[in-house]
Design a protein around this motif. Structure first.
Motif, PDB file in Angstrom:
ATOM      1  N   ASP A  25       0.848  -1.142  -0.033  1.00 55.56           N
ATOM      2  CA  ASP A  25       0.082  -0.235  -0.050  1.00 55.56           C
ATOM      3  C   ASP A  25       0.798   1.448   0.127  1.00 55.56           C
ATOM      4  O   ASP A  25       1.863   1.429   0.144  1.00 55.56           O
ATOM      5  N   ALA A  26       0.378   2.320  -0.369  1.00 53.30           N
ATOM      6  CA  ALA A  26       1.002   3.768  -0.416  1.00 53.30           C
ATOM      7  C   ALA A  26       1.364   4.015   1.071  1.00 53.30           C
ATOM      8  O   ALA A  26       0.853   3.704   1.972  1.00 53.30           O
ATOM      9  N   PRO A  27       2.585   4.729   1.085  1.00 49.83           N
ATOM     10  CA  PRO A  27       2.866   5.288   2.439  1.00 49.83           C
ATOM     11  C   PRO A  27       2.069   6.028   3.496  1.00 49.83           C
ATOM     12  O   PRO A  27       1.250   6.705   2.926  1.00 49.83           O
ATOM     13  N   GLU A  28       2.043   5.452   4.717  1.00 50.69           N
ATOM     14  CA  GLU A  28       1.035   5.955   5.741  1.00 50.69           C
ATOM     15  C   GLU A  28       2.046   6.557   6.936  1.00 50.69           C
ATOM     16  O   GLU A  28       2.987   5.890   7.244  1.00 50.69           O
ATOM     17  N   SER A  29       1.821   7.565   7.368  1.00 52.10           N
ATOM     18  CA  SER A  29       2.455   8.337   8.561  1.00 52.10           C
ATOM     19  C   SER A  29       1.448   8.671   9.626  1.00 52.10           C
ATOM     20  O   SER A  29       0.214   9.145   9.260  1.00 52.10           O
ATOM     21  N   SER A  30       1.822   8.536  10.997  1.00 51.10           N
ATOM     22  CA  SER A  30       0.775   8.927  12.090  1.00 51.10           C
ATOM     23  C   SER A  30       1.872   9.468  13.360  1.00 51.10           C
ATOM     24  O   SER A  30       3.016   8.871  13.396  1.00 51.10           O
TER      25      SER A  30
END
Length: 270
Positions: A25-30
């Motif tokens: 999946d596309a990059p995710e950040s939190s």
């Protein structure tokens, strides 16, 4: 959901990890952590070529129920020490041991040990550039060999290698050069890579920007305070965690050489 981040950082990390993620999946950040780090950086000169270098930190992180609280749980006690070798005015190195106390992410929980001990061997090369006007730039290469384990009950030790590159600068504000009673600004960025049997999809461990202001009280003592933002790659390869850390440091420089009329060089830390 992907938050607003500097695009070049996400592009860089995505490129470096493409061969590991295979189209996930596309990059995710939190945002996963805020905290406060306090530290003492000590340099002691024994001779023209040898000295002691140490970094001693106490770190706390946000409360479990409020990621924006900055304080609530102990995180680490961090002790790094080493033999400082001075080759010339533009190059020095350090080698030595590190001991880190990693506290439980959930104090009081039966799922975690209250703390674990992590041992490391580290070595560092520091390249100092000639002055460019009022600006002094440094290039730091640091290598760490780590034996660590999670706080989970029964977790086994995991050996990894860490590779770090940092570029930083010192810029005096109220004087032409850094000396007693100088206020200065120091920007920096640092890239972390790591390897080991447990590292599959996350070779890019961390990216940090650390910027702050220092005040040189005298040749022995300097104070520094700043903000650090980090972006770390999770084991999935496409997920990233952010943190905001407030840092407060004291730098101590001493010179034990006999028959020397020199004051110790001002310690600005690394």
């Amino acid at each position: 959901m992907l938050k607003k981040l500097p695009r070049f950082i996400l592009i860089l990390i995505s490129l470096l990890s493409t061969i590991y993620t295979y189209g996930q999946d596309a990059p995710e950040s939190s945002l996963e952590e805020t905290g406060i780090w306090t530290g003492a950086y000590i340099k002691v000169r024994f001779s023209e070529k040898l000295g002691y270098y140490g970094e001693h930190h106490y770190r706390v992180r946000n409360d479990l129920d409020d990621v924006n609280s900055f304080y609530g749980r102990p995180r680490q006690i961090y002790n790094r020490a080493g033999l400082n070798i001075f080759f010339n005015d533009y190059f020095e190195a350090v080698i030595g041991p590190t001991m880190v106390v990693n506290f439980s992410p959930e104090p009081g929980s039966d799922q975690y040990e209250p703390y674990t001990i992590e041992h490391r061997i580290w070595h560092q090369w520091l390249l100092k550039m000639p002055m460019m006007g009022r600006v002094k730039i440094y290039h730091q290469f640091r290598f760490e060999h780590r034996w660590k384990r999670d706080n989970n009950i029964g977790a086994e030790h995991d050996y990894t290698n860490r590779y770090r590159y940092k570029m930083f600068a010192y810029i005096p504000i109220n004087k032409r050069k850094i000396e007693k009673n100088t206020l200065y600004f120091s920007p920096s960025f640092e890239i972390f890579m790591h390897s080991g049997a447990s590292i599959a999809y996350n070779p890019f461990e961390d990216f940090r920007t650390y910027n702050g202001f220092g005040y040189v009280l005298n040749n022995q003592i300097t104070f520094f305070a700043g903000h650090m933002w980090t972006l770390g790659q999770k084991s999935s390869g496409y997920q990233y965690k952010e943190s905001h850390i407030l840092r407060f440091n004291i730098f101590i420089g001493l010179d034990t050489r006999k028959n020397s009329n020199k004051m110790p060089k001002i310690n600005l830390g690394y």
